[in-house]
Scaffold this motif. Structure first.
Motif, PDB file in Angstrom:
ATOM      1  N   THR A  28       0.822  -1.206   0.000  1.00  0.00           N
ATOM      2  CA  THR A  28       0.000   0.000   0.000  1.00  0.00           C
ATOM      3  C   THR A  28       0.861   1.263   0.000  1.00  0.00           C
ATOM      4  OG1 THR A  28      -0.153   0.045   2.423  1.00  0.00           O
ATOM      5  CG2 THR A  28      -1.853  -1.178   1.231  1.00  0.00           C
ATOM      6  N   GLU A  29       0.258   2.359  -0.435  1.00  0.00           N
ATOM      7  CA  GLU A  29       0.917   3.654  -0.435  1.00  0.00           C
ATOM      8  C   GLU A  29       0.607   4.392   0.860  1.00  0.00           C
ATOM      9  OE1 GLU A  29       2.942   4.687  -2.778  1.00  0.00           O
ATOM     10  OE2 GLU A  29       2.616   2.968  -4.102  1.00  0.00           O
ATOM     11  N   THR A  79      -3.020   7.048   1.943  1.00  0.00           N
ATOM     12  CA  THR A  79      -4.090   6.711   1.008  1.00  0.00           C
ATOM     13  C   THR A  79      -5.186   6.019   1.804  1.00  0.00           C
ATOM     14  OG1 THR A  79      -2.520   6.388  -0.800  1.00  0.00           O
ATOM     15  CG2 THR A  79      -4.696   5.395  -1.053  1.00  0.00           C
TER      16      THR A  79
END
Length: 215
Positions: free
Chosen positions: A104-105, A108
């Motif tokens: 995941t970023e 976000t």
């Protein structure tokens, strides 16, 4: 400006002799990093509130210069204490956080992944750390990331495909009741190993340890 949210601690590490960096998973803000100034001092207001897998309400001041924000207040919700009493539970929980950090970023929104992680940790507190926990976690996370495998196109045996359907759709209580044969466990382990490397570039840290069989 001070912001408030709730989250689960994914990782902590020292910043200075007195301060900690705390990495959180939150539903609305996703993964964020905060610095807890003075957290390592004996009389810190953060004492006993910042550890792996703790769930808490917290507030922070957002930095204008970096992704490292200043932690202000923490109100503990849940410690998930039983996880730290069993090395395999700890390895499974640690693998979950490694997967999330790899896939995941930062900053976000991740409401579905947050809820999945919260339920997984709650399940680990009361149920054995079986290998199917990890397979289910991987499959559910891949689905949320839009990377769900098309098992109709694989060479998995029919029995293993039925197990996959149960792992994908079932709640954690039903997943813990599934009976996988040694061959089904081996099939899923090998298939997901290759699939994760293909889509994520490498395996999240700690997968082998997380898939160890309970004694």
């Amino acid at each position: 400006m001070t912001e408030s949210t709730h989250g689960i601690i994914l990782r902590t590490r020292p910043l200075t002799e007195t301060s900690l960096i705390v990495n959180w998973l939150t539903p609305e803000l996703g993964r964020i990093a905060t610095v807890a100034k003075g957290a390592r001092r004996p009389k810190s207001p953060f004492l006993g509130k910042l550890d792996l897998f703790y769930a808490a309400d917290f507030s922070f001041s957002r930095s204008r210069r970096s992704d490292l924000h200043t932690l202000r207040e923490v109100s503990l919700r849940e410690t998930h204490g039983p996880i730290r009493e069993d090395i395999l539970k700890l390895q499974q929980a640690g693998y979950a956080t490694a997967f999330i950090e790899l896939a995941t970023e930062v900053e976000t929104p991740l409401p579905e992944i947050f809820e999945l992680t919260r339920n997984f940790l709650t399940h680990l507190c009361s149920q054995p750390p079986l290998p199917q926990n990890i397979f289910a976690l991987e499959l559910k996370l891949l689905r949320e990331l839009g990377l769900e495998p098309d098992f109709a196109e694989t060479h998995l045996t029919p029995g293993t495909k039925k197990i996959v359907e149960s792992l994908q759709a079932g709640d954690w209580a039903s997943i813990s009741r599934l009976k996988l044969s040694a061959s089904q466990t081996g099939e899923l382990r090998q298939f997901l190993h290759g699939f994760l490397i293909f889509h994520l570039g490498r395996l999240p840290h700690g997968r082998s340890a997380a898939l160890a069989e309970p004694l």
